[in-house]
Design a protein around this motif. Structure first.
Motif, short mmCIF file in Angstrom:
data_model
loop_
_atom_site.label_atom_id
_atom_site.label_comp_id
_atom_site.label_asym_id
_atom_site.label_seq_id
_atom_site.Cartn_x
_atom_site.Cartn_y
_atom_site.Cartn_z
N THR A 31 -36.14 -11.85 -3.64
CA THR A 31 -34.69 -11.81 -3.81
C THR A 31 -33.98 -12.48 -2.63
O THR A 31 -33.06 -13.28 -2.83
CB THR A 31 -34.21 -10.34 -3.96
N GLU A 35 -31.82 -16.01 -2.77
CA GLU A 35 -30.43 -16.08 -2.29
C GLU A 35 -30.26 -17.22 -1.30
O GLU A 35 -29.23 -17.91 -1.31
CB GLU A 35 -30.03 -14.75 -1.64
N ASN A 40 -28.94 -16.54 -7.40
CA ASN A 40 -28.55 -15.15 -7.29
C ASN A 40 -27.65 -14.79 -8.45
O ASN A 40 -26.68 -15.51 -8.69
CB ASN A 40 -27.83 -14.92 -5.95
#
Length: 105
Positions: A31, A35, A40
């Protein structure tokens, strides 16, 4: 090589910016890496591609190429480019904690 702390873990990267040890990877790291490159949030379809790529890497010993992701992973090329714009195989490998695919420049 360099080390960075991501999601509370120390992670080692090669000179191209890819993780050197796929066993250090987890979803929180993915994650954060996603990003960093402007992806995202990670959707279920992103995770499908990431999980296929990690599984394929475990079997083949190399990050899958764009063609392999589309043919074996069942994700159409157009969709893969929507999920991971510009150089999708390279971005998938990065987010999945894999080394840079052999076919990438």
């Amino acid at each position: 090589m360099s080390e960075r702390e991501i999601a509370g873990k120390t992670v080692t990267f090669d000179d191209d910016g890819f993780m050197t040890d796929a066993t250090q990877w987890d979803r929180d790291i993915a994650t954060t890496l996603a990003e960093e490159i402007g992806i995202n949030p990670l959707t279920d379809q992103h995770w499908k591609v990431i999980e296929f790529s990690r599984s394929d890497f475990a079997e083949q010993g190399d990050a899958p190429s764009l063609r392999r992701i589309t043919k074996m992973g069942g994700v159409p090329t157009k969709e893969l480019y929507q999920l991971f714009p510009k150089k999708p195989a390279k971005k998938v490998a990065y987010v999945a904690g894999l080394k840079k695919p052999s076919g990438c420049i």
